[in-house]
Scaffold this active site. Structure first.
Site, PDB file in Angstrom:
ATOM      1  N   CYS A 114       0.817  -1.230   0.000  1.00 50.53           N
ATOM      2  CA  CYS A 114       0.000   0.000   0.000  1.00 50.53           C
ATOM      3  C   CYS A 114       0.842   1.267   0.000  1.00 50.53           C
ATOM      4  O   CYS A 114       0.346   2.341  -0.356  1.00 50.53           O
ATOM      5  CB  CYS A 114      -0.947   0.008   1.182  1.00 50.53           C
ATOM      6  SG  CYS A 114      -2.121  -1.350   1.115  1.00 50.53           S
ATOM      7  N   HIS A 251      -3.328   7.432   1.653  1.00 50.72           N
ATOM      8  CA  HIS A 251      -3.698   6.087   1.211  1.00 50.72           C
ATOM      9  C   HIS A 251      -5.073   5.777   1.803  1.00 50.72           C
ATOM     10  O   HIS A 251      -5.342   6.062   2.968  1.00 50.72           O
ATOM     11  CB  HIS A 251      -2.663   5.077   1.689  1.00 50.72           C
ATOM     12  CG  HIS A 251      -3.142   3.662   1.551  1.00 50.72           C
ATOM     13  ND1 HIS A 251      -3.619   3.163   0.364  1.00 50.72           N
ATOM     14  CD2 HIS A 251      -3.251   2.654   2.458  1.00 50.72           C
ATOM     15  CE1 HIS A 251      -3.987   1.904   0.541  1.00 50.72           C
ATOM     16  NE2 HIS A 251      -3.779   1.577   1.799  1.00 50.72           N
ATOM     17  N   ASN A 281     -10.096  -0.054  -0.598  1.00 50.62           N
ATOM     18  CA  ASN A 281      -8.632   0.045  -0.523  1.00 50.62           C
ATOM     19  C   ASN A 281      -8.036  -0.563  -1.798  1.00 50.62           C
ATOM     20  O   ASN A 281      -8.131  -1.776  -2.003  1.00 50.62           O
ATOM     21  CB  ASN A 281      -8.167  -0.707   0.727  1.00 50.62           C
ATOM     22  CG  ASN A 281      -6.662  -0.665   0.922  1.00 50.62           C
ATOM     23  OD1 ASN A 281      -5.912  -0.278   0.026  1.00 50.62           O
ATOM     24  ND2 ASN A 281      -6.216  -1.080   2.098  1.00 50.62           N
TER      25      ASN A 281
HETATM   26  O1  UT7 Z   1      -3.913  -0.827   3.413  1.00 50.75           O
HETATM   27  C1  UT7 Z   1      -3.075  -1.438   4.332  1.00 50.75           C
HETATM   28  C2  UT7 Z   1      -3.410  -1.057   5.678  1.00 50.75           C
HETATM   29  N1  UT7 Z   1      -4.631  -1.703   6.120  1.00 50.75           N
HETATM   30  C3  UT7 Z   1      -5.335  -1.091   7.030  1.00 50.75           C
HETATM   31  O2  UT7 Z   1      -4.989  -0.010   7.395  1.00 50.75           O
HETATM   32  C4  UT7 Z   1      -6.525  -1.805   7.643  1.00 50.75           C
HETATM   33  C5  UT7 Z   1      -6.552  -1.498   9.105  1.00 50.75           C
HETATM   34  N2  UT7 Z   1      -7.598  -2.137   9.848  1.00 50.75           N
HETATM   35  C6  UT7 Z   1      -8.925  -1.819   9.711  1.00 50.75           C
HETATM   36  O3  UT7 Z   1      -9.276  -1.020   8.869  1.00 50.75           O
HETATM   37  C7  UT7 Z   1      -9.914  -2.431  10.664  1.00 50.75           C
HETATM   38  O4  UT7 Z   1      -9.222  -3.087  11.698  1.00 50.75           O
HETATM   39  C8  UT7 Z   1     -10.901  -3.401   9.993  1.00 50.75           C
HETATM   40  C9  UT7 Z   1     -11.887  -2.630   9.165  1.00 50.75           C
HETATM   41  C10 UT7 Z   1     -10.149  -4.421   9.166  1.00 50.75           C
HETATM   42  C11 UT7 Z   1     -11.718  -4.165  11.073  1.00 50.75           C
HETATM   43  O5  UT7 Z   1     -12.373  -3.264  11.942  1.00 50.75           O
HETATM   44  P1  UT7 Z   1     -12.281  -3.480  13.520  1.00 50.75           P
HETATM   45  O6  UT7 Z   1     -13.142  -2.447  14.118  1.00 50.75           O
HETATM   46  O7  UT7 Z   1     -10.830  -3.511  13.903  1.00 50.75           O
HETATM   47  O8  UT7 Z   1     -12.989  -4.884  13.706  1.00 50.75           O
HETATM   48  P2  UT7 Z   1     -12.391  -6.291  14.212  1.00 50.75           P
HETATM   49  O9  UT7 Z   1     -11.459  -6.868  13.225  1.00 50.75           O
HETATM   50  O10 UT7 Z   1     -11.863  -6.097  15.590  1.00 50.75           O
HETATM   51  O11 UT7 Z   1     -13.698  -7.164  14.254  1.00 50.75           O
HETATM   52  C12 UT7 Z   1     -14.794  -6.816  15.087  1.00 50.75           C
HETATM   53  C13 UT7 Z   1     -15.919  -7.819  14.884  1.00 50.75           C
HETATM   54  C14 UT7 Z   1     -15.490  -9.261  15.008  1.00 50.75           C
HETATM   55  O12 UT7 Z   1     -16.494  -9.952  15.680  1.00 50.75           O
HETATM   56  P3  UT7 Z   1     -16.345 -10.341  17.228  1.00 50.75           P
HETATM   57  O13 UT7 Z   1     -15.101 -11.196  17.288  1.00 50.75           O
HETATM   58  O14 UT7 Z   1     -16.190  -9.049  17.943  1.00 50.75           O
HETATM   59  O15 UT7 Z   1     -17.607 -11.073  17.491  1.00 50.75           O
HETATM   60  C15 UT7 Z   1     -15.408  -9.746  13.583  1.00 50.75           C
HETATM   61  O16 UT7 Z   1     -15.652 -11.113  13.460  1.00 50.75           O
HETATM   62  O17 UT7 Z   1     -16.470  -7.689  13.574  1.00 50.75           O
HETATM   63  C16 UT7 Z   1     -16.527  -8.962  12.933  1.00 50.75           C
HETATM   64  N3  UT7 Z   1     -16.326  -8.780  11.503  1.00 50.75           N
HETATM   65  C17 UT7 Z   1     -17.346  -8.578  10.645  1.00 50.75           C
HETATM   66  N4  UT7 Z   1     -18.670  -8.496  10.820  1.00 50.75           N
HETATM   67  C18 UT7 Z   1     -19.429  -8.268   9.737  1.00 50.75           C
HETATM   68  C19 UT7 Z   1     -15.166  -8.745  10.811  1.00 50.75           C
HETATM   69  N5  UT7 Z   1     -15.401  -8.532   9.508  1.00 50.75           N
HETATM   70  C20 UT7 Z   1     -16.743  -8.421   9.386  1.00 50.75           C
HETATM   71  C21 UT7 Z   1     -17.596  -8.175   8.292  1.00 50.75           C
HETATM   72  N6  UT7 Z   1     -18.914  -8.102   8.513  1.00 50.75           N
HETATM   73  N7  UT7 Z   1     -17.120  -7.993   7.039  1.00 50.75           N
END
Ligand code: UT7
Length: 324
Positions: A114, A251, A281
């Site tokens: 990225c 980005h 992204n």
């Molecule tokens: O480009 C390179 C750099 N990349 C980035 O900068 C990405 C950085 N990270 C992020 O943008 C975020 O961490 C994400 C968008 C990937 C995830 O958001 P988050 O608020 O950190 O959520 P999480 O991964 O902690 O997941 C929270 C919950 C989980 O459920 P439980 O374990 O709390 O029950 C996941 O299973 O959300 C669930 N979950 C989803 N639910 C519905 C994860 N993906 C999904 C989904 N739909 N697509």
């Protein structure tokens, strides 16, 4: 007098096919609400069957050259940032070169995921400052849809395909921050963080292409810290402040990261170019796509100060401060 690399043209290319969150939520266990709330993404463009990274790269390159009024045969350097090349080798940049008709000049791919576009812009700037190039084409192009695990809802909703490009030209400057062109660049990497964002395959490990894997929360945490630091570095190197910045072109990984970085820097949200809602992204393509959009719609004007910043797998991260 100093040599400056001036952005004289920008171009974009997106696949025709648009996939909305609603469409994805019919394929996997997710919802439009979750995706919008956590990321700001509403839709993404996905490459069609047979549509390759080089096709998108070439489209963006042609648009940037047209905007610059530069003939492809006058380009003397091509750097293409991508983590999703057409083939393991040769470089996708060579395919673009063949189509543009500038055979013989150096053309190579650069891999910093990225952060690839900021890395490529920095390398091209250094070629120009060293007198080894006068008209460079810098492209960010990706087909991330090909390396996504479409059963992993934690990653497959986050990415899209596309390409953006800029044409850089060597011009004389005074050596001050009033000069047009790239004023400063800053690159970093930390290979200790390899396992937080990676692809689980490759030619020398599995012999397969592999799929993208990410520990999103950990990446998020590092992104906000590293991006604020690398932007601060650019300001300190030039003696400018965040008040001097006309546009932040980050980005586009997550709207919450964009908002968090702008807030940390005291940059008002209306100075941030946002495309993540429509493009998701697109890795190395996201900055040149956003830049091309804001130039095309007249938001970014000649003479304005634009700050680019990115963070990605590796980890890698970087910034570039440019007067348009
Ligand atoms: O480009 C390179 C750099 N990349 C980035 O900068 C990405 C950085 N990270 C992020 O943008 C975020 O961490 C994400 C968008 C990937 C995830 O958001 P988050 O608020 O950190 O959520 P999480 O991964 O902690 O997941 C929270 C919950 C989980 O459920 P439980 O374990 O709390 O029950 C996941 O299973 O959300 C669930 N979950 C989803 N639910 C519905 C994860 N993906 C999904 C989904 N739909 N697509």
């Amino acid at each position: 007098m100093v040599i400056r690399s001036v952005i004289v043209g920008t171009g974009a290319c997106l696949p025709e096919r648009i996939v909305t969150n609603a469409e994805i939520s019919r394929m996997i266990d997710t919802t439009d609400e979750w995706i919008v709330e956590r990321t700001g993404i509403r839709q993404r463009h996905l490459a069609g069957d047979g549509e390759k990274t080089s096709d998108l790269a070439l489209g963006a390159a042609r648009n940037a050259l047209a905007a610059a009024g530069v003939d492809g045969r006058d380009v003397d350097l091509i750097i293409l940032a991508t983590a999703t090349p057409d083939q393991t080798f040769p470089a996708t940049a060579a395919a673009v070169q063949r189509e543009l008709g500038c055979v013989g000049i150096p053309a190579f791919d650069l891999q910093a995921v990225c952060s690839g576009f900021v890395y490529a812009l920095t390398v091209a700037d250094n070629f120009i400052k060293a007198g080894q190039a006068r008209t460079a084409l810098v492209i960010g192009a990706e087909t991330f849809s090909r390396i996504l695990d479409w059963t992993d809802r934690g990653t497959c909703v986050l990415f899209g395909d596309g390409a953006g490009a800029v044409v850089l030209k060597a011009e004389q400057g005074e050596g001050t921050t009033d000069d047009r062109g790239i004023l400063t660049t800053h690159l970093h990497a930390d290979g200790r963080q390899n396992d937080l964002l990676y692809v689980d395959g490759g030619p020398s490990s599995t012999g397969t292409t592999g799929h993208l894997r990410m520990h999103g929360r950990e990446v998020f945490r590092h992104a906000v810290v590293n991006l604020a630091a690398v932007v601060q570095e650019a300001l300190e190197a030039t003696g400018l402040t965040s008040d001097d910045i006309d546009w932040l072109v980050p980005h586009q990984a997550n709207k919450r990261i964009l908002d968090g970085t702008a807030k940390k820097l005291g940059i008002s949200p209306d100075k941030v170019v946002v495309t993540v809602d429509r493009h998701a992204n697109t890795s190395a393509a996201s900055i040149p796509l956003a830049l091309a959009e804001a130039v095309a719609d007249g938001r970014i004007q000649p003479g304005q100060l634009v700050l680019l910043e990115a963070m990605g797998g590796g980890f890698t991260w970087g910034s570039a401060l440019v007067r348009m």
